[in-house]
Design an enzyme around this catalytic site. Structure first.
Site, PDB file in Angstrom:
ATOM      1  N   HIS A 105       0.841  -1.198   0.000  1.00  0.00           N
ATOM      2  CA  HIS A 105       0.000   0.000   0.000  1.00  0.00           C
ATOM      3  C   HIS A 105       0.874   1.245   0.000  1.00  0.00           C
ATOM      4  O   HIS A 105       2.075   1.196   0.261  1.00  0.00           O
ATOM      5  CB  HIS A 105      -0.944   0.003   1.207  1.00  0.00           C
ATOM      6  CG  HIS A 105      -0.242   0.090   2.541  1.00  0.00           C
ATOM      7  ND1 HIS A 105       0.057   1.292   3.149  1.00  0.00           N
ATOM      8  CD2 HIS A 105       0.209  -0.880   3.379  1.00  0.00           C
ATOM      9  CE1 HIS A 105       0.653   1.062   4.306  1.00  0.00           C
ATOM     10  NE2 HIS A 105       0.764  -0.247   4.471  1.00  0.00           N
ATOM     11  N   CYS A 124       3.001  -5.019   6.985  1.00  0.00           N
ATOM     12  CA  CYS A 124       2.666  -4.761   5.588  1.00  0.00           C
ATOM     13  C   CYS A 124       3.749  -3.901   4.936  1.00  0.00           C
ATOM     14  O   CYS A 124       4.598  -3.325   5.620  1.00  0.00           O
ATOM     15  CB  CYS A 124       1.298  -4.098   5.478  1.00  0.00           C
ATOM     16  SG  CYS A 124      -0.057  -5.227   5.878  1.00  0.00           S
TER      17      CYS A 124
END
Length: 293
Positions: A189, A208
């Site tokens: 992301h 992440c």
């Protein structure tokens, strides 16, 4: 000195600080062993699984997007700096899965552990943080509450509700999310904290992977899907309304671990941030046959 620092994953300031001195003091046999461990990993790393592929090398904090042409040649279509999981307690795992979706202007469903240990305690200290960051409560039946209430904070702590962040400029996932379903719930992301990409060592996330060049990555992933040019990608990212797009063709994503990389005629060395080299070295030495006297 700056070239040396660049080849060892250091901030290129030209100053012989503690980190640079530590790299200068690594003996040649240790570097040779580092290369051996990288070659050993390559033996069982799944490469070239499809015509297009994304590879993240964790110790290097880099993402590369590859394309294989009809003549068998391999082109690096994109290189992007990334931020990965903290070495201390939230390491990004090594695995490979297929990217199947892109989410524009995604919601961030705060993981329960982060909610309990970070988000809820901060909201209790700073009540205005809830509204400023665009948080809301979600009940098990799907109902949404946008007003802050102590009872709802207690419900999140007890697992009876969850907290999420609406799309917007403060959203922790930025304005785009790349999804490759996996058991660890890891994804790529963007991020509003773009200043982190300027640092040499970039292990700051909860696991992440934050991408410095999300638009270019989306262009690569959406290649061959009619109508999805750069202008449309940027428009969807800026719209502020959550939308999920299924890819016409899945793109393999490999999260790898290599502390040695060859680029051109130069060899680059990086810190064993998660200790994987140390574990592999010990395992190989334990299995090595005894030498005859």
């Amino acid at each position: 000195m700056r070239r040396f620092q660049g080849r060892h994953g250091l901030d290129q300031d030209g100053v012989v600080g503690a980190g640079t001195l530590a790299q200068l003091e690594v003996a040649p046999p240790a570097r040779a062993r580092q290369i051996e461990l990288a070659l050993e990993r390559l033996r069982w790393t799944p490469l070239l699984q499809a015509r297009r592929m994304i590879v993240i090398n964790l110790p290097e904090f880099m993402l590369r997007a590859y394309e294989v042409h009809g003549d068998g040649s391999i082109e690096v279509r994109l290189e992007s700096r990334v931020v990965v999981g903290k070495a201390l307690d939230t390491r990004t795992p090594v695995f490979d899965e297929d990217m199947r979706f892109i989410e524009f202007s995604p919601y961030w469903n705060v993981p329960p552990s982060i909610a309990r240990h970070e988000t809820i305690p901060r909201i209790r200290r700073e009540p205005d943080y809830f509204g400023r960051m665009g948080f809301e409560f979600v009940h098990p039946d799907g109902r949404v509450d946008t007003s802050l209430a102590p009872a709802l904070l207690d419900a999140v702590m007890a697992g009876a509700a969850r907290i999420r962040q609406r799309p917007g400029p403060e959203n922790a996932l930025g304005d785009i999310k790349f999804v490759f379903p996996n058991r660890s719930n890891i994804y790529l992301h963007h991020t509003p904290a773009v200043q982190l990409f300027g640092r040499g060592r970039r292990d700051y996330s909860h696991g992440c992977i934050r991408v410095e060049k999300p638009v270019e990555l989306a262009e690569f992933v959406l290649q061959g899907m009619p109508g999805w040019d750069r202008e449309r990608i940027e428009t969807e990212m800026q719209r502020g309304e959550s939308r999920t797009l299924r890819l016409a063709q899945a793109v393999p994503v490999l999260i790898s671990y290599g502390t040695t990389v060859v680029k051109g005629d130069q060899t680059y060395f990086f810190d064993d941030i998660y200790g994987h080299d140390r574990v592999l070295d010990a395992a190989l030495r334990q299995r090595a046959p005894a030498r005859p006297d």
